[in-house]
Design a protein around this motif. Structure first.
Motif, PDB file in Angstrom:
ATOM      1  N   ARG A  28       0.819  -1.216   0.000  1.00  0.00           N
ATOM      2  CA  ARG A  28       0.000   0.000   0.000  1.00  0.00           C
ATOM      3  C   ARG A  28       0.855   1.269   0.000  1.00  0.00           C
ATOM      4  NH1 ARG A  28      -5.356  -1.112   1.861  1.00  0.00           N
ATOM      5  NH2 ARG A  28      -5.768   1.124   1.758  1.00  0.00           N
ATOM      6  N   ASP A  29       1.944   1.272   0.775  1.00  0.00           N
ATOM      7  CA  ASP A  29       2.808   2.451   0.813  1.00  0.00           C
ATOM      8  C   ASP A  29       3.436   2.711  -0.549  1.00  0.00           C
ATOM      9  OD1 ASP A  29       2.243   2.837   3.479  1.00  0.00           O
ATOM     10  OD2 ASP A  29       4.021   1.771   4.197  1.00  0.00           O
ATOM     11  N   TRP A  30       3.831   1.646  -1.229  1.00  0.00           N
ATOM     12  CA  TRP A  30       4.418   1.774  -2.574  1.00  0.00           C
ATOM     13  C   TRP A  30       3.397   2.378  -3.530  1.00  0.00           C
ATOM     14  CZ3 TRP A  30       3.499   0.064  -7.496  1.00  0.00           C
ATOM     15  CH2 TRP A  30       4.573   0.023  -8.399  1.00  0.00           C
ATOM     16  N   ILE A  31       2.180   1.892  -3.465  1.00  0.00           N
ATOM     17  CA  ILE A  31       1.122   2.412  -4.338  1.00  0.00           C
ATOM     18  C   ILE A  31       0.871   3.890  -4.046  1.00  0.00           C
ATOM     19  CG2 ILE A  31      -1.340   2.244  -4.900  1.00  0.00           C
ATOM     20  CD1 ILE A  31      -1.088  -0.799  -4.320  1.00  0.00           C
ATOM     21  N   ASP A  32       0.776   4.244  -2.759  1.00  0.00           N
ATOM     22  CA  ASP A  32       0.534   5.639  -2.389  1.00  0.00           C
ATOM     23  C   ASP A  32       1.661   6.544  -2.881  1.00  0.00           C
ATOM     24  OD1 ASP A  32      -1.809   4.891  -1.149  1.00  0.00           O
ATOM     25  OD2 ASP A  32      -0.960   4.900   0.885  1.00  0.00           O
ATOM     26  N   GLY A  33       2.914   6.077  -2.761  1.00  0.00           N
ATOM     27  CA  GLY A  33       4.040   6.867  -3.225  1.00  0.00           C
ATOM     28  C   GLY A  33       4.003   7.098  -4.723  1.00  0.00           C
ATOM     29  N   PHE A  34       3.663   6.063  -5.462  1.00  0.00           N
ATOM     30  CA  PHE A  34       3.574   6.171  -6.923  1.00  0.00           C
ATOM     31  C   PHE A  34       2.448   7.137  -7.306  1.00  0.00           C
ATOM     32  CE2 PHE A  34       5.265   3.314 -10.430  1.00  0.00           C
ATOM     33  CZ  PHE A  34       4.975   4.201 -11.444  1.00  0.00           C
ATOM     34  N   GLU A  35       1.312   7.029  -6.612  1.00  0.00           N
ATOM     35  CA  GLU A  35       0.184   7.927  -6.880  1.00  0.00           C
ATOM     36  C   GLU A  35       0.592   9.383  -6.664  1.00  0.00           C
ATOM     37  OE1 GLU A  35      -2.833   7.486  -8.020  1.00  0.00           O
ATOM     38  OE2 GLU A  35      -3.519   5.443  -7.609  1.00  0.00           O
ATOM     39  N   GLY A  36       1.374   9.642  -5.626  1.00  0.00           N
ATOM     40  CA  GLY A  36       1.807  11.001  -5.351  1.00  0.00           C
ATOM     41  C   GLY A  36       2.647  11.580  -6.479  1.00  0.00           C
ATOM     42  N   VAL A  85      -5.247  -5.078  -4.441  1.00  0.00           N
ATOM     43  CA  VAL A  85      -5.308  -5.354  -5.881  1.00  0.00           C
ATOM     44  C   VAL A  85      -6.169  -4.306  -6.582  1.00  0.00           C
ATOM     45  CG1 VAL A  85      -6.054  -6.998  -7.633  1.00  0.00           C
ATOM     46  CG2 VAL A  85      -4.887  -7.816  -5.579  1.00  0.00           C
ATOM     47  N   ARG A  86      -7.259  -3.895  -5.931  1.00  0.00           N
ATOM     48  CA  ARG A  86      -8.103  -2.852  -6.521  1.00  0.00           C
ATOM     49  C   ARG A  86      -7.310  -1.546  -6.677  1.00  0.00           C
ATOM     50  NH1 ARG A  86     -11.955  -3.213  -3.204  1.00  0.00           N
ATOM     51  NH2 ARG A  86     -13.338  -4.515  -4.454  1.00  0.00           N
ATOM     52  N   LEU A  87      -6.500  -1.221  -5.674  1.00  0.00           N
ATOM     53  CA  LEU A  87      -5.672  -0.013  -5.756  1.00  0.00           C
ATOM     54  C   LEU A  87      -4.608  -0.147  -6.843  1.00  0.00           C
ATOM     55  CD1 LEU A  87      -5.198   0.769  -1.954  1.00  0.00           C
ATOM     56  CD2 LEU A  87      -6.650   1.991  -3.581  1.00  0.00           C
ATOM     57  N   MET A  88      -4.054  -1.348  -7.023  1.00  0.00           N
ATOM     58  CA  MET A  88      -3.106  -1.582  -8.118  1.00  0.00           C
ATOM     59  C   MET A  88      -3.789  -1.378  -9.468  1.00  0.00           C
ATOM     60  SD  MET A  88      -1.113  -4.943  -6.647  1.00  0.00           S
ATOM     61  CE  MET A  88      -0.200  -5.250  -8.180  1.00  0.00           C
ATOM     62  N   LEU A  91      -4.130   2.337 -10.009  1.00  0.00           N
ATOM     63  CA  LEU A  91      -2.850   2.961 -10.335  1.00  0.00           C
ATOM     64  C   LEU A  91      -2.441   2.642 -11.772  1.00  0.00           C
ATOM     65  CD1 LEU A  91      -0.177   4.392  -9.658  1.00  0.00           C
ATOM     66  CD2 LEU A  91       0.644   2.210  -8.735  1.00  0.00           C
ATOM     67  N   TYR A  92      -2.552   1.391 -12.166  1.00  0.00           N
ATOM     68  CA  TYR A  92      -2.132   1.007 -13.514  1.00  0.00           C
ATOM     69  C   TYR A  92      -3.042   1.609 -14.578  1.00  0.00           C
ATOM     70  CZ  TYR A  92       0.903  -2.365 -11.116  1.00  0.00           C
ATOM     71  OH  TYR A  92       1.856  -2.947 -10.312  1.00  0.00           O
ATOM     72  N   ASP A  93      -4.333   1.709 -14.279  1.00  0.00           N
ATOM     73  CA  ASP A  93      -5.235   2.400 -15.205  1.00  0.00           C
ATOM     74  C   ASP A  93      -4.802   3.851 -15.377  1.00  0.00           C
ATOM     75  OD1 ASP A  93      -6.785   0.157 -15.557  1.00  0.00           O
ATOM     76  OD2 ASP A  93      -8.428   0.822 -14.260  1.00  0.00           O
ATOM     77  N   ARG A  94      -4.398   4.456 -14.265  1.00  0.00           N
ATOM     78  CA  ARG A  94      -3.982   5.853 -14.320  1.00  0.00           C
ATOM     79  C   ARG A  94      -2.698   6.012 -15.143  1.00  0.00           C
ATOM     80  NH1 ARG A  94      -2.791   9.737  -9.050  1.00  0.00           N
ATOM     81  NH2 ARG A  94      -2.758  11.707 -10.221  1.00  0.00           N
ATOM     82  N   GLY A 113       2.687  -8.650 -10.421  1.00  0.00           N
ATOM     83  CA  GLY A 113       2.303  -7.250 -10.436  1.00  0.00           C
ATOM     84  C   GLY A 113       3.347  -6.340 -11.046  1.00  0.00           C
ATOM     85  N   GLY A 114       4.617  -6.756 -11.020  1.00  0.00           N
ATOM     86  CA  GLY A 114       5.666  -5.967 -11.669  1.00  0.00           C
ATOM     87  C   GLY A 114       5.535  -5.974 -13.180  1.00  0.00           C
ATOM     88  N   PHE A 115       5.169  -7.119 -13.745  1.00  0.00           N
ATOM     89  CA  PHE A 115       4.958  -7.182 -15.186  1.00  0.00           C
ATOM     90  C   PHE A 115       3.655  -6.477 -15.559  1.00  0.00           C
ATOM     91  CE2 PHE A 115       4.120  -9.974 -19.119  1.00  0.00           C
ATOM     92  CZ  PHE A 115       4.821  -9.105 -19.934  1.00  0.00           C
TER      93      PHE A 115
END
Length: 253
Positions: A28-36, A85-88, A91-94, A113-115
């Motif tokens: 979750r922290d990784w996703i939040d950082g990427f979103e920022g 997974v929903r947050l991933m 993020l990937y849609d974005r 998830g990396g691929f």
């Protein structure tokens, strides 16, 4: 900014380096950082290209192992995993919807998830010896952050079924031959080659690149709708000051 990421602007390009040791595991922290980082990028229309690369020995190994352990050891674990997974997916849609061209520089490995992250990018450059795949079926799971959908769209249902239903992991060269990446180069040339691609893209019109991406997004619709979008985007570009300047300079030459 999260210590999991480093960013650097070079002209019309933004270089985003994933730096979560040792394998850029996703939580979750990784996703939040990427979103920022994407929040900051949204306010910079003059940036034409985003390069995603890794400071670690691999691009990304996918979901964080602690997250997966918690999923199977706590009562609410499955629900928390689904939310991640929903947050991933979001993020990937974005990433896929960015107006900028997004380039993935894949060294070492990009699995799970990396691929799926790489699949959300416009262009993928892999090291010859990189290892790419969606092997979730080995664990009784499926690539749920867009893997079944984007891989089918990218390489066709036959290739998607081959890789996902056999949990096959392929090299960078094999991935290029299957249409999963656009380029495969020797590992010691990967960074320099990726940077040359970024420089080439950064010299182009950000507005034209964004318009092209909008047209690509309509390619799965009926032909008439896609061609109408081409006309609308072309009309906007004809009236853009940057386009007029570029055309005038070209004609003067």
């Amino acid at each position: 900014m999260s210590p999991m990421f480093k960013t650097r602007f070079t002209g019309a390009a933004l270089e985003l380096t994933m730096a979560r040791a040792p394998v850029n595991a996703i939580n979750r922290d990784w996703i939040d950082g990427f979103e920022g980082i994407l929040d900051d990028l949204a306010g910079q229309p003059d940036i034409a290209v985003l390069l995603i690369r890794s400071s670690e020995r691999i691009f990304s190994a996918g979901a964080d192992l602690k997250l997966m352990r918690d999923c199977f050891s706590t009562e609410d674990g499955p629900d928390r995993m689904i939310e991640t997974v929903r947050l991933m997916q979001r993020l990937y849609d974005r990433i896929e919807s960015l107006s900028q061209v997004v380039v993935a520089e894949i060294a070492g490995a990009a699995q799970g998830g990396g691929f799926e992250l790489a699949l959300a990018c416009d262009l993928r450059i892999a090291a010859d010896d990189a290892r790419l795949g969606l092997p979730e079926a080995r664990l009784g799971l499926l690539p749920g952050a867009g893997g079944t959908q984007r891989l089918s769209r990218l390489a066709g249902p036959g290739v998607a079924r081959r890789l996902i239903l056999t949990a096959e992991v392929v090299t960078g060269v094999q991935a290029r031959d299957l249409g999963l990446v656009q380029w495969a180069v020797p590992a010691d040339q990967l960074s320099a080659f990726a940077e040359s691609v970024v420089v080439r893209i950064a010299a182009l019109s950000p507005a034209a690149l964004a318009a092209c991406k909008h047209c690509f997004s309509a390619a799965d619709a009926d032909l008439g709708k896609g061609m109408l979008i081409e006309l609308l985007e072309t009309h906007k570009l004809f009236n853009a000051a940057d386009t007029r300047k570029r055309v005038r300079e070209f004609l003067d030459r």
